[in-house]
Scaffold this active site. Structure first.
Site, short mmCIF file in Angstrom:
data_model
loop_
_atom_site.label_atom_id
_atom_site.label_comp_id
_atom_site.label_asym_id
_atom_site.label_seq_id
_atom_site.Cartn_x
_atom_site.Cartn_y
_atom_site.Cartn_z
N ARG A 158 -52.59 -80.81 153.90
CA ARG A 158 -51.42 -80.41 152.98
C ARG A 158 -50.92 -79.10 153.10
O ARG A 158 -51.73 -78.19 153.37
CB ARG A 158 -51.40 -80.73 151.64
CG ARG A 158 -51.78 -82.52 151.62
CD ARG A 158 -52.09 -82.80 149.81
NE ARG A 158 -52.36 -84.29 149.79
CZ ARG A 158 -53.69 -84.64 149.34
NH1 ARG A 158 -54.60 -83.65 149.89
NH2 ARG A 158 -54.01 -85.97 149.31
N LYS A 176 -55.83 -82.17 146.16
CA LYS A 176 -55.13 -82.51 144.87
C LYS A 176 -56.23 -82.49 143.83
O LYS A 176 -57.37 -83.13 143.99
CB LYS A 176 -54.22 -83.85 144.93
CG LYS A 176 -53.14 -83.72 145.74
CD LYS A 176 -52.22 -84.95 145.56
CE LYS A 176 -51.04 -84.79 146.35
NZ LYS A 176 -50.34 -86.00 146.32
N HIS A 189 -45.34 -81.71 156.43
CA HIS A 189 -46.04 -82.64 155.93
C HIS A 189 -45.89 -83.67 157.23
O HIS A 189 -47.01 -84.88 157.73
CB HIS A 189 -45.58 -83.40 154.87
CG HIS A 189 -46.40 -84.12 154.05
ND1 HIS A 189 -47.34 -83.62 153.22
CD2 HIS A 189 -46.82 -85.51 153.70
CE1 HIS A 189 -48.30 -84.49 152.44
NE2 HIS A 189 -48.06 -85.65 152.82
N ARG A 205 -49.12 -83.58 159.28
CA ARG A 205 -50.23 -84.51 158.55
C ARG A 205 -50.00 -85.94 159.11
O ARG A 205 -51.01 -86.66 159.27
CB ARG A 205 -50.21 -84.25 156.98
CG ARG A 205 -51.06 -84.99 156.46
CD ARG A 205 -51.22 -84.54 154.68
NE ARG A 205 -51.60 -85.48 153.84
CZ ARG A 205 -52.97 -85.44 153.42
NH1 ARG A 205 -53.65 -84.45 154.22
NH2 ARG A 205 -53.36 -86.37 152.67
N HIS A 236 -57.26 -89.24 151.02
CA HIS A 236 -56.65 -90.13 149.98
C HIS A 236 -57.61 -90.92 149.11
O HIS A 236 -58.73 -91.23 149.66
CB HIS A 236 -56.26 -91.30 150.85
CG HIS A 236 -55.01 -90.68 151.69
ND1 HIS A 236 -54.26 -91.32 152.71
CD2 HIS A 236 -54.06 -89.75 151.46
CE1 HIS A 236 -53.15 -90.77 153.07
NE2 HIS A 236 -53.37 -89.80 152.21
N TYR A 289 -50.06 -95.82 157.54
CA TYR A 289 -50.14 -95.66 158.89
C TYR A 289 -50.35 -96.85 159.80
O TYR A 289 -49.87 -96.90 160.86
CB TYR A 289 -51.06 -94.65 159.09
CG TYR A 289 -50.65 -93.29 158.40
CD1 TYR A 289 -49.93 -92.59 158.89
CD2 TYR A 289 -51.64 -93.04 157.36
CE1 TYR A 289 -49.55 -91.41 158.27
CE2 TYR A 289 -51.22 -91.74 156.64
CZ TYR A 289 -50.16 -91.07 157.11
OH TYR A 289 -49.92 -89.87 156.37
#
Length: 298
Positions: A148, A172, A244, A247, A270, A279
């Site tokens: 990110r 995050k 992004h 990514r 994630h 994806y």
């Protein structure tokens, strides 16, 4: 309990108890701030404890009717989280948003670049310019590690474990993970670090930050977005590209080349495999190959 005090407490809860990032906490707070503003503007008699479902529906209708379905869903989700907190802390016995339905929003598939387009963007970097090596290393890191923007900005010299082939990434909610780094990405970071950055004079508070601006300070999100936009245009690519996108392309290309979805999940950071599964919808062309390779009745 008044609205402003409850909002302050809620944001502290999100940061300390749930460990959410500052940006996420701010965004959740904005949802409640919109409600507070609407209450003031319409002289609505309601506190966080007494507000009803009907009053919230009035707010959503008047405030959110001009919003897209996805924005409405985001707003309702933010309200639900706030009132769940009030119930959790025993300020309320019910969540007035429980029966409020958000509009159905289809999952948007991420934009991606082809491998050739990634190479063209990186090749568009002008290495004769003072910041050329840094810019190439940033683009390589965005794509080569699937990071990110915030993770690239906060990457530290002490996070580089090149002998082991990994970098330590803070994602995050300040959650850390080790991400493998490809030799070519490592090569371009080393060129920038050992040949360019070593001659710069970082400000004391940024001595350990890897990527610096010309004044020896940390880069901003806006600078990374500008860098990506400029080099995309220079490469003659007409797609709407953001940092992004690199990514997304990282994950898509790994999947296309046979990588395990769980491994991609860990590299992207994630929490849920469901997030990574998007994806699977980007390119299904490899699924037949998987069946033909691994099924016993091939």
């Amino acid at each position: 309990m008044n609205w402003q005090n409850s909002l302050i407490d809620y944001k502290l809860f999100l940061k300390i108890e749930r460990g959410l990032s500052e940006n996420t906490v701010v965004n959740y707070g904005l949802d409640i701030s919109k409600l507070i503003k609407w209450i003031d503007e319409h002289s609505v008699e309601a506190s966080p404890i007494s507000i009803t479902k009907e009053q919230l529906q009035d707010f959503i209708y008047t405030y959110a009717k001009e919003l897209t379905a996805s924005s409405q869903a985001r707003l309702i989700s933010g309200l639900k989280g706030y009132f769940e907190y009030l119930v959790f802390e025993d300020y309320r016995k019910d969540n007035p948003t429980d029966l409020i339905e958000a509009p159905k929003v289809g999952r948007k598939l991420p934009d991606t670049l082809s491998e050739d387009e990634v190479n063209r963007i990186i090749d568009a970097v002008d290495l004769s310019r003072p910041q050329g090596e840094r810019n190439r290393a940033i683009l390589e890191t965005l794509y080569g590690c699937g990071l990110r923007v915030s993770e690239v900005l906060n990457l530290k010299l002490s996070d580089l474990f090149f002998d082991e082939g990994y970098i330590l990434v803070t994602g995050k909610g300040d959650k850390q993970r080790f991400v493998p780094i490809a030799p070519i990405t490592q090569k371009y970071i080393e060129i920038y670090r050992d040949q360019i950055r070593i001659h710069e004079a970082p400000k004391p508070e940024f001595k350990n930050i890897l990527f610096l601006n010309r004044r020896g300070a940390q880069l901003t999100r806006a600078m990374i977005f500008t860098l990506v936009k400029q080099h995309t245009q220079k490469a003659g690519i007409k797609k709407k590209i953001s940092p992004h996108t690199f990514r997304h392309s990282f994950a898509t290309h790994l999947l296309q080349n046979g990588a395990d979805l769980r491994a991609i999940q860990q590299m992207l950071g994630h929490e849920s495999i469901t997030t990574t599964e998007v994806y699977m919808h980007v390119d299904r062309s490899h699924l037949a190959d998987v069946l033909n390779t691994f099924h016993p009745r091939k």
